[in-house]
Design an enzyme around this catalytic site. Structure first.
Site, PDB file in Angstrom:
ATOM      1  CG  ASP A 131      41.531  29.233  30.669  1.00  0.00           C
ATOM      2  OD1 ASP A 131      41.608  27.690  31.304  1.00  0.00           O
ATOM      3  OD2 ASP A 131      42.275  30.478  31.276  1.00  0.00           O
ATOM      4  CG  HIS A 187      47.322  29.903  29.641  1.00  0.00           C
ATOM      5  ND1 HIS A 187      47.545  28.381  29.914  1.00  0.00           N
ATOM      6  CD2 HIS A 187      44.966  29.763  29.739  1.00  0.00           C
ATOM      7  CE1 HIS A 187      46.627  27.808  30.553  1.00  0.00           C
ATOM      8  NE2 HIS A 187      46.022  28.161  30.966  1.00  0.00           N
ATOM      9  CG  HIS A 219      46.364  23.684  37.864  1.00  0.00           C
ATOM     10  ND1 HIS A 219      46.822  24.344  38.164  1.00  0.00           N
ATOM     11  CD2 HIS A 219      45.751  24.282  36.654  1.00  0.00           C
ATOM     12  CE1 HIS A 219      46.842  25.857  37.505  1.00  0.00           C
ATOM     13  NE2 HIS A 219      46.011  25.206  36.297  1.00  0.00           N
ATOM     14  CD  GLU A 278      45.213  31.759  32.763  1.00  0.00           C
ATOM     15  OE1 GLU A 278      44.518  31.966  33.154  1.00  0.00           O
ATOM     16  OE2 GLU A 278      46.608  30.555  33.208  1.00  0.00           O
ATOM     17  CD  GLU A 279      47.876  27.687  34.050  1.00  0.00           C
ATOM     18  OE1 GLU A 279      47.638  27.672  35.554  1.00  0.00           O
ATOM     19  OE2 GLU A 279      47.496  26.952  33.552  1.00  0.00           O
ATOM     20  CG  ASP A 335      44.596  24.669  32.878  1.00  0.00           C
ATOM     21  OD1 ASP A 335      44.830  25.821  31.606  1.00  0.00           O
ATOM     22  OD2 ASP A 335      44.332  25.224  34.053  1.00  0.00           O
TER      23      ASP A 335
END
Lengths: 330, 349, 340
Positions: B229, B64, B313, B206-207, B174
């Site tokens: 990922d 992503h 994150h 995606e998130e 990410d």
């Protein structure tokens, strides 16, 4: 518009049992659509034929409610929720079934609850009393699986309507008005009155798959941040319809967002921008259909959503219809 | 391919979920160097194609492109901005972050809160919640209103940096690391023979629920889908068995989300070519594009490989650049190993 | 006995092979079948090719455990697959992986616990499996990270009419389908033994997409909470009162007309039948009924006590009644069509 809103909000139609509201809506639109069909789940799909891209408009006709799961020997009914009902909004509330039976919400050990443990109130501490003295008497009026909704009239308070089920009969009213007034559509337009939104946008999923649209706009209610000590949110009642930017189910496609904003600005229709931190709409299911559908939302600012007394501005609802007409008219 | 350079290039655009349609173009230019043709779909997925057209085997690689971020939800009378989250933000990382508001122009700001001196001792022990924080742009309220609208996205200021031993740190690794891995794989394929048609997809959103993967895998409906990922790298404060080591190769997932034959093939290729790898047991939802891909249409045999990443994150996500290369090479060797018989066997249980 | 074989088979979500192989063997002579990319076993018995085309669905998978790491001393850490109440795990025997290694989930003896500890429920995160290995290396000879484990539990008949087994949810449904496939109808009887229901109704979505039926009947094992310490309004279903028809759960709301039709058929044929009287949980119907443009779907379940545990209980009479009811229902659809 007032009459239409009153009629729509006072009609019965919990998720999964939308036949009465479906009949009312079909009655309003049958002379204006080129074709109308009802699909397997019960969505109304009305088409106003046009050339060009397929545009799907969606407003859900279902409302939150209760489903009867047990009837005891004394004739009391136990229930489970359909969609986002809170036990607290049920205290002292009356509900109505499809056949017109009215019931009152009661709770176990009320004195104790009021004094100490109100936060512990759960659906399984509550029951519905329909005035029956026995199971047999109750069964004459209500069966297991029957569904009830808040029993409230629609009142007009100044410019505002307060009623149950403005979520999303307000959106249905917008779609009905637009369909009645749309003359030469810029798109091949599908007006979809969806079912089972409140339990997980189920009707939108199947209808979007069937229509396979190129673009979509969901018309639904949104919350506001204009009441005392409310959550922080920029949307207010009476400042025009809100163009959705994001909610938990969808991030609006820039093309739809700009289309709505441009039409509002060009036609001098006041509008607001909506970032909703809770909840979703039919657009959540539609935009993920098949290979993807650019989708967005137009929302009616509404206070006290999912209570028996939701409140919205009639002017906002009318402006939403005008704005949508500007987008859809050639 | 210089992995660090490509990674920096991928990081040069801020792409919070939902901004892909407007910002995919920067990725398209990068993809064009590695693919035969590149397109952007309705939700902003960037889809590159490499290999024989209409080949018997169609493979989709998905990583992503989007990153977590913030969104303007309210502007107060003094011009302070209140924000909402895009994706899973740990509110504890927010205090004192430098951010950029993507308004009519880019507006820098800092995340502020009530000073600690003004707080009671017990208040100071509590993490700040989003409602306790706001963004201060230093601009007068009128100017803020001219530049910023409700719904504008906010990103964290990027400060990527290289650490010791090939480690690299920054935000949005990410899953730009996954995108870089796929590009590395495409380049490696030039050195190998392969008969598959490879679709390299930088997926959108995606998130917020792998939404781009849902529609792109419906559209492509490949014979094999592999999500690339990140997974949790080893960290000082987490039990070793819950993480994967940096620099020791990709974590190859297994579990219900993964087709067992794909896991076995990836593993045996790694062993045959002496490629380091780690095993990543996933008992249920993987929370990646693979979870969406697998149940698309009549089902897609799906696999997942992950780059170990520390501090996911946050704005200091940290990985080892070697893992990107190792993973890219593994993917390329895997694709090169495919034949029709193997692919047909994926539907035979 | 097929039900014994099915419930004792190993089939955690994602590793349904044993169950699938038994079912393949059972339906080989009855219907055409194939597997798909997820491992669903799809079947079709063309009958006389008449419509409506009915899809029968039951899931093969069961809840279980997955080994996530092996410690230095050879103890296995695990995670649950599907909805397991962590509190039932301690002091149970499990079977692990393709080598069917036995292991036990132990815990600190009561003598060594502080009084406060005894009040705290044990979480799966804090538990581990002991296979008697000397160390990590020894354990790795028998077990690999990613292996699945199930409760070690045998099928038994107990009481007068009951069976005791693990995985009654939903091997009962699988068994019922094999019985239905032995019967001949004019209608096309299609369907799927699905995978991965317990982790989010995943197999059935792909199966329904492929099958495109005119209607679907999902056959389940559902919880019966007709036990002490529970009030009657929370029973949901009662053992021995016949198969249960679902009105609503978290994934699906029934079409009342279809539910009424099931009740009418049951009444006409004198088959005991009950309504499921809670709205919790979910089944494959959740994903099937919203597939493509929507599929009318009915859920018929056999009540099971202590579902998702090593020792569930169900009534053989309920199972037979479920078979009879589904049979009668199919005949009714054959005679009167879908009637919508």
């Amino acid at each position: 518009m007032k009459e239409l809103i009153k009629k729509l909000t006072e009609t019965y139609g919990p998720s999964g049992e939308e036949s009465q509201i479906r009949e009312v809506i079909i009655g309003e639109i049958k002379d204006h659509a080129d074709e109308i069909r009802v699909d397997v789940l019960g969505n109304i799909i009305a088409r106003k034929a046009g050339s060009g891209e397929k545009m799907m408009l969606a407003a859900h006709m279902d409302e939150i409610g209760l489903i009867i799961t047990n009837i005891d020997d004394k004739g009391f009914l136990r229930f489970s929720n359909i969609g986002g009902v809170s036990p607290f909004t049920l205290i002292g509330e009356r509900v109505i079934f499809e056949n017109g039976t009215v019931g009152v919400l009661g709770m176990e050990k009320p004195a104790n609850l009021f004094k100490n443990e109100m936060k512990d109130l759960k659906f399984n501490n509550m029951f519905i009393d329909i005035g029956a003295r026995s199971k047999e008497e109750a069964l004459k009026k209500v069966r297991l699986g029957d569904k009830a909704v808040y029993y409230r009239n629609c009142d007009i308070l100044g410019d505002c309507a307060t009623a149950k089920a403005l979520d999303d009969r307000a959106g249905c009213a917008v779609l009905i008005r637009v369909l009645q007034n749309l003359k030469s559509p810029r798109f091949d337009t599908y007006f979809v009155f969806t079912v089972q939104e409140e339990v997980g946008v189920r009707g939108a999923k199947t209808s979007a798959f069937g229509i396979d649209p190129d673009l979509a706009i969901a018309v639904d209610v949104t919350m506001t941040g204009d009441t005392p000590e409310s959550e922080k949110m920029a949307v207010e009642l009476g400042k025009g319809p809100a163009v959705k930017v994001m909610d938990r189910s969808v991030i609006s496609h820039p093309r739809i967002k700009e289309m709505l904003i441009e039409a509002a600005e060009k036609n001098k229709i006041p509008y607001q921008l909506e970032v909703l931190e809770m909840g979703g709409t039919d657009a959540g299911a539609i935009h993920l259909s098949r290979s993807g559908v650019p989708s967005g939302g137009l929302s009616i600012p509404t206070r006290y959503v999912h209570t028996p007394s939701e409140m919205a501005s009639i002017d906002d609802i009318e402006k939403a219809a005008n704005l949508l007409l500007c987008v859809l008219e050639k | 391919m210089d992995v660090k350079e490509v990674l920096m290039e991928l990081l040069s655009t801020d792409i919070p979920s939902g901004c892909e349609v407007d910002r995919a173009q920067s990725l398209v230019q990068i993809f064009q160097r590695y693919c035969e043709d590149v397109s952007v779909d309705k939700l902003g997925n960037v889809i590159g194609r490499k290999g024989a057209k209409n080949a018997e085997i169609k493979v989709m690689l998905a990583a992503h492109m989007d990153e977590i971020g913030l969104m303007v939800k309210q502007i107060d009378d003094r011009g302070f901005i209140r924000f909402s989250y895009i994706g899973g933000i740990d509110h504890r990382i927010l205090p004192a972050q430098e951010v950029i508001i993507h308004g009519r122009e880019k507006v820098p700001g800092v995340i502020g809160s009530k000073p600690p001196h003004m707080q009671e001792p017990e208040e100071r022990n509590k993490a700040l919640k989003s409602e306790d924080m706001f963004i201060d742009t230093g601009l007068p309220a009128e100017r803020v209103r001219e530049l910023v609208r409700i719904g504008d996205v906010i990103t964290f200021k990027r400060k990527p940096c290289e650490l010791l031993n090939g480690c690299f740190s920054g935000n949005a690794l990410d899953d730009r690391a996954g995108v870089a891995t796929i590009l590395y794989c495409l380049e490696e394929l030039d050195k190998l023979q392969f008969s598959a048609e490879v679709y390299a997809v930088a997926t959108a959103q995606e998130e917020v629920g792998f939404r781009g993967a849902i529609v792109s895998s419906y559209h492509l409906y490949p014979d094999i889908g592999i999500a690339v990922d990140v997974c949790h790298g080893n960290m000082a404060d987490v039990a070793e068995e819950e993480t994967h080591k940096l620099g020791k190769g990709p974590a190859i997932a297994l579990g219900p989300n993964i087709h067992p034959k794909l896991f076995n093939r990836l593993k045996s290729i790694a062993e045959d070519y002496n490629i380091p790898y780690q095993v990543n047991p996933e008992p249920s939802a993987t929370g990646t594009d693979a979870w969406a891909m697998q149940i698309t249409r009549q089902g897609i045999p799906t696999s997942l490989i992950s780059i170990p990443l520390r501090y996911m994150h946050t704005t200091v996500e940290t990985l080892n650049l070697d893992d990107i290369k190792i993973s890219g090479r593994l993917l390329a060797l895997f694709i090169s190993s495919l034949d029709r018989g193997f692919v047909e066997g994926l539907r035979c249980y | 006995m097929l039900l014994k074989e099915l419930t004792e088979a190993f089939g955690v979500s994602g590793a349904e092979d044993e169950v699938r192989n038994i079912l393949k063997r059972e339906i080989e002579s009855l219907a055409q079948f194939r597997t798909d990319a997820l491992g669903n076993l799809l079947f079709e018995k063309p009958g006389k090719g008449k419509r409506p085309k009915i899809m029968l669905a039951a899931h093969m998978d069961e809840v279980g455990l997955m080994i996530t790491s092996i410690g230095k001393n050879g103890w296995l850490k695990f995670d649950t697959v599907g909805g397991i109440d962590d509190r039932i795990l301690v002091s149970k025997t499990v079977v692990i992986g393709p080598q069917k290694v036995k292991g036990v989930i132990g815990a600190k003896a009561i003598h060594l616990q502080e009084p406060k500890e005894r009040e705290t429920a044990l979480k799966s995160k804090n538990l581990y499996i002991d296979i008697g290995a000397k160390d990590k290396e020894d354990a790795e000879k028998k077990v690999k990270v990613g292996d699945y484990a199930v409760f070690d539990s045998q099928f038994e008949r107990i009481g007068s009419d009951l069976i005791k087994a693990k995985a009654l949810d939903d091997r009962i449904g699988c068994y019922i389908i094999t019985e239905i496939l032995k019967k001949d109808y004019d209608l096309v009887i299609s369907g799927a033994f699905t995978v991965q229901e317990e982790i989010g109704r995943r197999g059935s979505a792909a199966a329904a997409y492929a099958i495109e039926p005119d209607m679907a009947i999902v056959i389940e094992g559902t919880f019966a909470a007709d036990v002490p310490e529970n009030k009657e309004e929370g029973y949901s279903t009662t053992l021995g009162k016949g198969p249960a028809v679902t009105l609503m759960d978290k994934t699906y709301i029934a079409d009342r007309r279809l539910v009424d039709r099931v009740l009418q058929v049951a009444e006409r044929k004198g088959i005991p039948c009950q309504l499921r009287r809670t709205a919790f949980g979910g089944t494959d119907a959740g994903s099937i009924h919203t597939t493509k443009e929507g599929i009318p779907t009915i859920v018929i379940s056999v009540p099971c006590r202590y579902i998702h545990s090593p020792a569930g209980l169900a009534s053989l009479t309920d199972i037979q009644n479920a078979i009879d009811l589904i049979d009668a229902l199919i005949i009714d659809f054959q005679e009167r069509g879908l009637g919508r």
